[in-house]
Motif scaffolding. Structure first.
Motif, PDB file in Angstrom:
ATOM      1  N   LYS A  12       0.714  -1.128   0.122  1.00 42.12           N
ATOM      2  CA  LYS A  12       0.004   0.086  -0.078  1.00 42.12           C
ATOM      3  C   LYS A  12       1.067   1.313   0.020  1.00 42.12           C
ATOM      4  CE  LYS A  12      -4.073  -1.780   0.569  1.00 42.12           C
ATOM      5  NZ  LYS A  12      -5.069  -1.867  -0.431  1.00 42.12           N
ATOM      6  N   GLU A  42      -5.990  10.231  14.135  1.00 40.49           N
ATOM      7  CA  GLU A  42      -6.666  10.305  12.815  1.00 40.49           C
ATOM      8  C   GLU A  42      -6.019  11.650  12.283  1.00 40.49           C
ATOM      9  OE1 GLU A  42     -11.186  10.673  10.976  1.00 40.49           O
ATOM     10  OE2 GLU A  42     -10.764  10.953  13.129  1.00 40.49           O
ATOM     11  N   TRP A  69      -3.942  -1.324  15.246  1.00 41.15           N
ATOM     12  CA  TRP A  69      -4.713  -1.496  13.942  1.00 41.15           C
ATOM     13  C   TRP A  69      -4.581  -0.296  13.235  1.00 41.15           C
ATOM     14  CZ3 TRP A  69      -6.534  -6.137  12.392  1.00 41.15           C
ATOM     15  CH2 TRP A  69      -6.734  -7.279  13.562  1.00 41.15           C
ATOM     16  N   THR A  71      -6.150   2.069   9.478  1.00 46.26           N
ATOM     17  CA  THR A  71      -6.824   1.985   7.954  1.00 46.26           C
ATOM     18  C   THR A  71      -5.971   3.040   7.226  1.00 46.26           C
ATOM     19  OG1 THR A  71      -8.424   3.748   8.796  1.00 46.26           O
ATOM     20  CG2 THR A  71      -9.069   1.499   8.723  1.00 46.26           C
ATOM     21  N   ASP A  75     -10.280   3.330   2.491  1.00 45.53           N
ATOM     22  CA  ASP A  75     -10.333   1.959   2.430  1.00 45.53           C
ATOM     23  C   ASP A  75     -10.793   1.765   3.909  1.00 45.53           C
ATOM     24  OD1 ASP A  75     -10.102  -0.735   2.667  1.00 45.53           O
ATOM     25  OD2 ASP A  75      -8.102  -0.923   1.888  1.00 45.53           O
ATOM     26  N   ARG A  76     -11.794   0.840   4.196  1.00 45.96           N
ATOM     27  CA  ARG A  76     -12.437   0.349   5.499  1.00 45.96           C
ATOM     28  C   ARG A  76     -11.825  -0.753   5.846  1.00 45.96           C
ATOM     29  NH1 ARG A  76     -14.953   3.750   8.595  1.00 45.96           N
ATOM     30  NH2 ARG A  76     -16.579   1.867   9.137  1.00 45.96           N
ATOM     31  N   THR A  77     -10.876  -1.214   5.060  1.00 44.66           N
ATOM     32  CA  THR A  77     -10.187  -2.415   5.786  1.00 44.66           C
ATOM     33  C   THR A  77      -8.942  -2.212   6.946  1.00 44.66           C
ATOM     34  OG1 THR A  77     -10.022  -3.328   3.774  1.00 44.66           O
ATOM     35  CG2 THR A  77      -8.324  -4.278   5.091  1.00 44.66           C
ATOM     36  N   LEU A  78      -9.370  -2.919   8.118  1.00 46.27           N
ATOM     37  CA  LEU A  78      -8.496  -2.895   9.221  1.00 46.27           C
ATOM     38  C   LEU A  78      -7.059  -3.691   8.805  1.00 46.27           C
ATOM     39  CD1 LEU A  78     -10.818  -3.086  12.050  1.00 46.27           C
ATOM     40  CD2 LEU A  78      -9.536  -1.170  11.492  1.00 46.27           C
ATOM     41  N   TYR A  79      -5.930  -3.076   9.186  1.00 45.95           N
ATOM     42  CA  TYR A  79      -4.635  -3.702   9.009  1.00 45.95           C
ATOM     43  C   TYR A  79      -4.085  -4.099  10.463  1.00 45.95           C
ATOM     44  CZ  TYR A  79      -5.387  -2.477   4.102  1.00 45.95           C
ATOM     45  OH  TYR A  79      -5.774  -2.464   2.693  1.00 45.95           O
TER      46      TYR A  79
END
Length: 91
Positions: A12, A42, A69, A71, A75-79
């Motif tokens: 990414k 944020e 975690w 984002t 993208d609402r994916t949590l990494y």
């Protein structure tokens, strides 16, 4: 721009205005209190927030190293931060 490489080979990239949201896991107690995450950050590395350091790699690596975690952008994916294996500053 910063390139993030994950353990599974996924890559990414984030630029100076990419929004990043990061959380720390909150300790729950089994059968007593729920497990949650608490927002720790944020912003982006160009908006005057805690990661807006002279060296963007420094700010991002500090954030990744101190949270659980995150984002990237819309993208609402949590990494999971422990899945990050490499951060690179690229042009």
């Amino acid at each position: 721009m910063i390139k993030i490489t994950f353990a599974d080979g996924t890559v990414k990239t984030i630029n100076e205005s990419t929004k990043i949201v990061a959380w720390k896991a909150a300790d729950g107690v089994i059968n007593k209190t729920p497990f949650y995450r608490e927002m720790a950050f944020e912003g982006s590395y160009n908006d005057g927030t805690e990661i807006a350091t002279d060296d963007p790699l420094n700010g991002i690596s500090g954030l990744i190293g101190s949270t659980d975690w995150f984002t990237i952008g819309k993208d609402r994916t949590l990494y999971k931060t422990s899945a990050v294996v490499k951060l690179e500053l690229i042009d």
